[in-house]
Design an enzyme around this catalytic site. Sequence first.
Site, PDB file in Angstrom:
ATOM      1  N   ASP A 161     -17.351 -13.705  33.390  1.00 15.25           N
ATOM      2  CA  ASP A 161     -18.172 -12.507  33.585  1.00 15.25           C
ATOM      3  C   ASP A 161     -17.997 -11.513  32.434  1.00 15.25           C
ATOM      4  O   ASP A 161     -17.394 -11.834  31.409  1.00 15.25           O
ATOM      5  CB  ASP A 161     -17.860 -11.876  34.953  1.00 15.25           C
ATOM      6  N   GLU A 164     -14.698 -11.222  31.214  1.00 19.10           N
ATOM      7  CA  GLU A 164     -14.138 -12.446  30.640  1.00 19.10           C
ATOM      8  C   GLU A 164     -13.214 -13.164  31.615  1.00 19.10           C
ATOM      9  O   GLU A 164     -12.191 -13.724  31.230  1.00 19.10           O
ATOM     10  CB  GLU A 164     -13.419 -12.130  29.323  1.00 19.10           C
ATOM     11  N   GLU A 321     -10.161   2.280  25.690  1.00 16.52           N
ATOM     12  CA  GLU A 321     -10.903   1.439  26.637  1.00 16.52           C
ATOM     13  C   GLU A 321     -10.678   1.941  28.056  1.00 16.52           C
ATOM     14  O   GLU A 321     -11.607   2.092  28.845  1.00 16.52           O
ATOM     15  CB  GLU A 321     -10.397   0.003  26.504  1.00 16.52           C
TER      16      GLU A 321
HETATM   17  C1  BGC Z   1     -13.577  -6.606  28.230  1.00 15.10           C
HETATM   18  C2  BGC Z   1     -14.932  -7.052  27.734  1.00 15.10           C
HETATM   19  C3  BGC Z   1     -15.155  -6.582  26.319  1.00 15.10           C
HETATM   20  C4  BGC Z   1     -13.985  -6.965  25.411  1.00 15.10           C
HETATM   21  C5  BGC Z   1     -14.088  -6.322  24.041  1.00 15.10           C
HETATM   22  C6  BGC Z   1     -12.513  -7.118  27.264  1.00 15.10           C
HETATM   23  O1  BGC Z   1     -11.276  -6.742  27.714  1.00 15.10           O
HETATM   24  O2  BGC Z   1     -13.321  -7.099  29.518  1.00 15.10           O
HETATM   25  O3  BGC Z   1     -15.942  -6.521  28.563  1.00 15.10           O
HETATM   26  O4  BGC Z   1     -16.347  -7.128  25.837  1.00 15.10           O
HETATM   27  O5  BGC Z   1     -12.779  -6.543  25.986  1.00 15.10           O
HETATM   28  O6  BGC Z   1     -14.210  -4.935  24.137  1.00 15.10           O
END
Ligand code: BGC
Length: 370
Positions: A161, A164, A321
Amino acid sequence: MTFDDATLARRSLEIIGDGQAGSGAFVASPTFSQYGYAWLRDGAFVAESLDLIGQLTMSGRFHDWAADVVRRGAAGIERSIVAIRDGQAPDRADFLQCRYAMDGSIVIDDWPAFQSDGPGLWLWSLAHHVRHGGALRPAYLEALDLAARYLAALWATPCSDAWEEFAGHVHTSTQAAILAGLDAAESLAGAASRLPEVAEARDSLRRLLLAPGGGSWTKWVGTSEVDASLLWIAAPYALVDVAHPRFAMTLRRIEEELESADGGVYRYLGDTYYGGGEWLLLTSALARARLRRDAPGDRQRALDGLRWMSRQAGPDGALPEQVAHHALHPERVDGWQEAWGESAQPLLWSHASWLSLRSELQHAGRLPGE
Ligand code: BGC
């Protein structure tokens, strides 16, 4: 550290600009060890935000890169379509990857790279770009046709998803991204959107996903859990209006179950990545959904969301993040930090989602315009 909006907007654009390679690709995070690659998903949301603030040259360069990546994958796409039709999983080197090296080459490693929302999101963001005045180049149309045929073949195939994870499921949020992508292909009038198999896939997916009744949407069919990525169904993909009964119910559940006391938003209750913190890009998504719902207090809550995001900036204005102030699984935070350091900061997608929300608040009259 608190920054005023104009300073954080400038800093966000600077961080996004610094994170755009000569190829046009956006790095997920320039500093986090695992994120030195270009994800289609992150890039699509970054491009959307750049369209919203009128930075069409930067978003256009991303589309140049993405179209190039898809066209370079043409032979693999054809093999993947055949594999899916034969009931086989596509080969690791053939399918469209969730992430690429900055020069667009494929990285073969053990990352769960089969994530079909990425190409859907690219198509969706391309249509967004064109609606905002971006050029639709012949190379884009060629790539769009390949991506649309690819998505039409594998929309019902399990894959990892947007987080990931859970590779064995068919994810609601992933299917929403695919539908948004197939709709985008149709609106851009690519030749593939007139192919019967593409039109049929789009219609079947729409019937399945947007069927009335059935309570809130869930992370996948068969679980009762919600996931905050379901917010994107209405904001920003606009597959349904926020008043759609299933969306309204999903939104209420996300507010009740996934918003922290502080106002940040979790991905889903079972999340243990970095202990399951509050994600900035999801706090933006919730605020954008509230702006669209516009019930009493929603505009103020959306502004509070932006303020919450701004408070998470580091001394250099970098947005992370996620933050672990109210982690869902605090006992797991130290282990992640020992292994990988702090959560990614800056994350380009966090900055993009701050810019998108700020732009929508300006349009809603909650913040002064430029
Ligand atoms: C997130 C993804 C994202 C990626 C890079 C992952 O930890 O779950 O949604 O695309 O990091 O930012």
